[in-house]
Design a protein around this motif. Structure first.
Motif, mmCIF file in Angstrom:
data_model
loop_
_atom_site.group_PDB
_atom_site.id
_atom_site.type_symbol
_atom_site.label_atom_id
_atom_site.label_comp_id
_atom_site.label_asym_id
_atom_site.label_seq_id
_atom_site.Cartn_x
_atom_site.Cartn_y
_atom_site.Cartn_z
ATOM 1 N N ASP A 75 43.471 66.972 39.030
ATOM 2 C CA ASP A 75 44.621 67.862 38.880
ATOM 3 C C ASP A 75 44.531 69.112 39.736
ATOM 4 O OD1 ASP A 75 42.528 69.137 37.575
ATOM 5 O OD2 ASP A 75 43.802 69.935 35.972
ATOM 6 N N ALA A 76 43.580 69.165 40.671
ATOM 7 C CA ALA A 76 43.359 70.423 41.384
ATOM 8 C C ALA A 76 42.722 70.178 42.741
ATOM 9 C CB ALA A 76 42.456 71.344 40.552
ATOM 10 N N VAL A 77 42.902 71.172 43.607
ATOM 11 C CA VAL A 77 42.247 71.186 44.902
ATOM 12 C C VAL A 77 42.137 72.638 45.341
ATOM 13 C CG1 VAL A 77 44.350 71.029 46.322
ATOM 14 C CG2 VAL A 77 42.206 70.036 47.166
ATOM 15 N N VAL A 78 41.116 72.947 46.123
ATOM 16 C CA VAL A 78 40.927 74.303 46.634
ATOM 17 C C VAL A 78 41.538 74.392 48.028
ATOM 18 C CG1 VAL A 78 39.237 76.052 47.327
ATOM 19 C CG2 VAL A 78 38.823 74.650 45.290
ATOM 20 N N LEU A 79 42.358 75.422 48.241
ATOM 21 C CA LEU A 79 42.941 75.688 49.551
ATOM 22 C C LEU A 79 42.228 76.879 50.170
ATOM 23 C CD1 LEU A 79 46.747 75.414 48.713
ATOM 24 C CD2 LEU A 79 45.123 73.577 49.267
ATOM 25 N N TRP A 80 41.991 76.799 51.472
ATOM 26 C CA TRP A 80 41.233 77.850 52.182
ATOM 27 C C TRP A 80 41.933 78.254 53.461
ATOM 28 C CZ3 TRP A 80 39.646 77.900 57.193
ATOM 29 C CH2 TRP A 80 38.807 78.951 57.593
ATOM 30 N N THR A 81 41.855 79.532 53.777
ATOM 31 C CA THR A 81 42.089 80.033 55.123
ATOM 32 C C THR A 81 41.356 81.360 55.249
ATOM 33 O OG1 THR A 81 43.746 80.383 56.860
ATOM 34 C CG2 THR A 81 44.196 81.360 54.699
ATOM 35 N N ARG A 82 41.268 81.843 56.469
ATOM 36 C CA ARG A 82 40.702 83.173 56.690
ATOM 37 C C ARG A 82 41.536 83.864 57.759
ATOM 38 N NH1 ARG A 82 35.555 84.980 60.192
ATOM 39 N NH2 ARG A 82 36.061 87.211 60.095
ATOM 40 N N ARG A 157 47.634 68.660 55.069
ATOM 41 C CA ARG A 157 47.702 67.666 53.994
ATOM 42 C C ARG A 157 46.407 67.665 53.201
ATOM 43 N NH1 ARG A 157 48.220 61.524 55.815
ATOM 44 N NH2 ARG A 157 46.028 61.904 56.302
ATOM 45 N N THR A 158 46.500 67.386 51.931
ATOM 46 C CA THR A 158 45.322 67.219 51.091
ATOM 47 C C THR A 158 45.587 66.084 50.109
ATOM 48 O OG1 THR A 158 43.685 68.372 49.723
ATOM 49 C CG2 THR A 158 46.022 68.887 49.333
ATOM 50 N N ARG A 159 44.625 65.794 49.242
ATOM 51 C CA ARG A 159 44.796 64.696 48.286
ATOM 52 C C ARG A 159 43.951 64.977 47.062
ATOM 53 N NH1 ARG A 159 46.972 59.738 48.247
ATOM 54 N NH2 ARG A 159 46.081 58.135 46.913
ATOM 55 N N THR A 160 44.504 64.729 45.888
ATOM 56 C CA THR A 160 43.765 64.872 44.644
ATOM 57 C C THR A 160 42.971 63.594 44.355
ATOM 58 O OG1 THR A 160 45.762 64.180 43.474
ATOM 59 C CG2 THR A 160 45.327 66.546 43.599
ATOM 60 N N ALA A 161 41.976 63.725 43.494
ATOM 61 C CA ALA A 161 41.184 62.573 43.061
ATOM 62 C C ALA A 161 41.962 61.753 42.042
ATOM 63 C CB ALA A 161 39.869 63.044 42.467
ATOM 64 N N PRO A 162 41.616 60.482 41.865
ATOM 65 C CA PRO A 162 42.260 59.679 40.816
ATOM 66 C C PRO A 162 41.990 60.269 39.432
ATOM 67 C CG PRO A 162 41.033 58.294 42.348
ATOM 68 C CD PRO A 162 40.655 59.703 42.655
ATOM 69 N N ALA A 163 42.818 59.904 38.474
ATOM 70 C CA ALA A 163 42.669 60.390 37.106
ATOM 71 C C ALA A 163 41.343 59.926 36.510
ATOM 72 C CB ALA A 163 43.830 59.896 36.246
ATOM 73 N N ALA A 164 40.871 60.692 35.530
ATOM 74 C CA ALA A 164 39.560 60.406 34.944
ATOM 75 C C ALA A 164 39.484 58.993 34.356
ATOM 76 C CB ALA A 164 39.253 61.446 33.870
ATOM 77 N N GLY A 165 40.548 58.517 33.752
ATOM 78 C CA GLY A 165 40.523 57.186 33.148
ATOM 79 C C GLY A 165 41.049 56.083 34.034
ATOM 80 N N ALA A 166 41.299 56.418 35.292
ATOM 81 C CA ALA A 166 41.902 55.443 36.200
ATOM 82 C C ALA A 166 40.888 54.407 36.660
ATOM 83 C CB ALA A 166 42.502 56.160 37.407
ATOM 84 N N HIS A 167 41.406 53.269 37.127
ATOM 85 C CA HIS A 167 40.574 52.191 37.655
ATOM 86 C C HIS A 167 40.993 51.907 39.099
ATOM 87 C CE1 HIS A 167 39.287 51.458 33.517
ATOM 88 N NE2 HIS A 167 40.567 51.496 33.181
ATOM 89 N N PRO A 168 40.724 52.841 40.005
ATOM 90 C CA PRO A 168 41.183 52.632 41.390
ATOM 91 C C PRO A 168 40.519 51.416 42.006
ATOM 92 C CG PRO A 168 39.704 54.520 41.250
ATOM 93 C CD PRO A 168 40.008 54.113 39.847
ATOM 94 N N GLY A 169 41.286 50.728 42.824
ATOM 95 C CA GLY A 169 40.754 49.532 43.464
ATOM 96 C C GLY A 169 40.030 49.808 44.758
ATOM 97 N N ARG A 170 40.245 51.018 45.337
ATOM 98 C CA ARG A 170 39.682 51.266 46.656
ATOM 99 C C ARG A 170 39.550 52.765 46.889
ATOM 100 N NH1 ARG A 170 42.638 49.785 52.403
ATOM 101 N NH2 ARG A 170 40.798 49.858 53.758
ATOM 102 N N LEU A 171 38.515 53.142 47.637
ATOM 103 C CA LEU A 171 38.299 54.528 48.041
ATOM 104 C C LEU A 171 37.756 54.524 49.463
ATOM 105 C CD1 LEU A 171 38.231 57.545 46.979
ATOM 106 C CD2 LEU A 171 35.781 57.166 46.618
#
Length: 558
Positions: A75-82, A157-171
């Motif tokens: 549900d989260a991601v860190v965004l960075w710039t300087r 662009r960024t991407r969140t991780a799959p849900a904690a209870g998810a069963h992803p088929g590929r990474l």
């Protein structure tokens, strides 16, 4: 997904919403907790307004170092710039705080903005920004951008991780490390940015601390401030070096395409340091005492944090920073990210180049690369895991390697060990490998870097017992640009079958990255290498492909 704002334009500081509190549906009842949260948000925005009331004006494009995202959660991601005016002078941005607007959208055109807010870029942190954006949807792409004054930063662009209870088929993951600015260009990052990945894992040596010396006139390192010192030592030194590396367009493109999960190795501070033990010279003496080393490490750690998309805040001026952490990608893969520099004991034997007798590592019973607390944390994470694949991402080779005695050609035997790797800490390695076996950890995979060459190996408790089933496998990634001695490549290829028979693949001449393609039945690793680092653009090709079948330990050709 929470309702999107009606406009994709940036909000003003006074109307910014909290990055950690999702917008509440309009039909929801106004609760006491909601009132308290709203008051806290308003107070936070008011405090930001007060701090930035006399903000430094932003007259030129301040986004010269690009943008990045990292540490993806469901549900989260860190965004960075300087923000920078002069990349090599942090003081050039002024001494005041600058408000930086940010927004996250569900589409690349920013028509469906789902989160927005304002962050404070403070001079005390080199005007870097770390935004921990919460309330996102799991396993999906998002686009983000920043604004400072009238200047709009690049969209990424960024991407969140799959849900904690998810069963992803590929990474799909990329693995990179060791990018010495002075050794050449980084076409590997151009190629990496064109891949279809969920995240990138960087295993350290993001910068190098050494003096200017390069065959490429436009790839000379920044000059350290302290006269006569042949490496970085001050906060200004480390900031300028990180900024120099961040100006590379290929690196910026790779950061802007995927979330990164990073850890450091030695060159972010100085070569082969161990805890608060400085690099030793040919006499076995350290260059500086532990107090001076602590000051240097504090400067290096602060600059590292200021230039990376990290979630855990850094306390300015501290020689300590908690970097080890873990990430779950549903129940498919658990990624344990280690720090094998900050807590390690000194390399055994007092050898200036850290190559020495194998016996020095075998007898290092008190030695540790992780420290006791991190080792226990790793054990708990492996024991508690329900993931199909359990990954240990760390810096130095775990595989037991014997090197021909290149340091003294007149005496080719006995072979040497690199005591800066796990070979210098053999009892600690054996303890971890026995744990993997005895705890029946599911499909353990070790990732490593540091040595500027590719090594794919089966890991056994006893390297010479080839009849025993491997406990785990290890993929050691080649460097992005850092050199491996070309003279070592041929002898190692010739001798590995007899000297290191557990090594299934070795390549020392090619630079690049690893591409990991993981599903529920098989793990595939492709060595992706470029033809040349003497030019900015170079073709990329798959030099080798090896696989692991779930439940069947050991490497097989893919």
């Amino acid at each position: 997904m929470p309702p999107s704002p009606s406009s994709a334009s940036f909000s003003s500081p006074s109307s910014a919403s909290s990055p950690s509190v999702p917008p509440r549906p309009r039909s929801a009842a106004l609760s006491r907790r909601g009132l308290l949260v709203g008051a806290a948000v308003a107070a936070g925005v008011q405090a930001l307004n007060i701090r930035t009331a006399h903000a430094e004006p932003v007259r030129r494009d301040p986004f010269l170092l690009g943008v990045a995202s990292g540490d993806p959660l469901p549900d989260a991601v860190v965004l960075w710039t300087r923000l920078v005016a002069d990349p090599f002078d942090a003081a050039s941005m002024g001494a005041r705080t600058v408000p930086v607007s940010w927004e996250v959208a569900a589409d690349p055109g920013f028509r469906r903005v789902v989160r927005r807010g304002v962050a404070a870029a403070e001079a005390e942190r080199a005007h870097s920004v770390h935004v921990d954006v919460r309330g996102l949807q799991p396993g999906r792409d998002y686009w983000y951008r920043f604004r400072a004054g009238r200047h709009l930063g690049p969209a990424a662009r960024t991407r969140t991780a799959p849900a904690a209870g998810a069963h992803p088929g590929r990474l799909r993951l990329g693995v990179v490390n060791c990018q010495d600015w002075q050794h050449g260009y980084w076409p590997a990052y151009t190629a990496l940015a064109a891949e279809d990945l969920d995240a990138v894992v960087h295993l350290g040596d993001y910068i190098y601390e050494t003096d200017p010396s390069s065959a490429f006139p436009d790839r000379l390192h920044t000059t350290p401030q302290t006269p006569g010192l042949n490496q970085l030592s001050t906060l200004a030194d480390y900031r300028a070096r990180h900024a120099q590396y961040k100006t590379d367009p290929a690196l910026q493109a790779a950061h802007a395409t995927f979330p990164w999960i990073v850890t450091w190795d030695d060159h972010e501070v100085e070569n082969n340091y161990a805890g608060l033990v400085d690099e030793i010279d040919d006499t076995g003496a350290a260059h500086q005492d532990t107090a001076a080393m602590a000051r240097e490490r504090a400067a290096a750690y602060q600059a590292y944090y200021e230039h990376m998309p990290l979630r855990n805040p850094y306390r300015n001026g501290s020689p300590d920073y908690r970097l080890y952490r873990r990430f779950d990608f549903g129940d498919l893969l658990r990624l344990n990210v280690l720090d094998t520099r900050q807590y390690r004991t000194d390399q055994p034997g007092g050898h200036s180049q850290d190559f020495g007798p194998v016996a020095d590592g075998l007898g290092n019973t008190a030695g540790t690369l992780t420290g006791a607390e991190q080792e226990e944390w790793l054990r708990r994470g492996l024991t508690d895991s329900r993931a199909r694949w359990n990954v240990i991402a760390q810096q130095v080779m775990m595989s037991q390697i014997r090197f021909p005695n290149f340091l003294d050609p007149s005496h080719p035997l006995p072979p040497l060990a690199n005591l800066d790797q796990w070979d210098g800490y053999d009892p600690a390695r054996a303890r971890l490998l026995r744990f993997l076996r005895d705890a029946a950890v599911a499909n353990p995979v070790v990732l490593a870097g540091d040595i500027h060459s590719s090594w794919f190996s089966d890991l056994r408790i006893d390297r010479d017992d080839l009849a025993a089933a491997p406990v785990a496998v290890e993929f050691t990634a080649t460097s992005v640009s850092s050199e491996f001695p070309a003279a070592f490549d041929g002898p190692l290829k010739a001798l590995n079958p007899s000297l290191n028979p557990h090594v299934r693949y070795f390549e020392g001449l090619r630079r690049g990255y690893l591409r990991l393609d993981v599903d529920r039945e098989r793990w595939r690793t492709d060595a992706r290498t470029v033809d040349s680092i003497a030019v900015r653009e170079s073709p990329v090709r798959t030099s080798a492909s090896w696989a692991v079948v779930a439940g069947e330990p050991g490497l097989v050709p893919a």
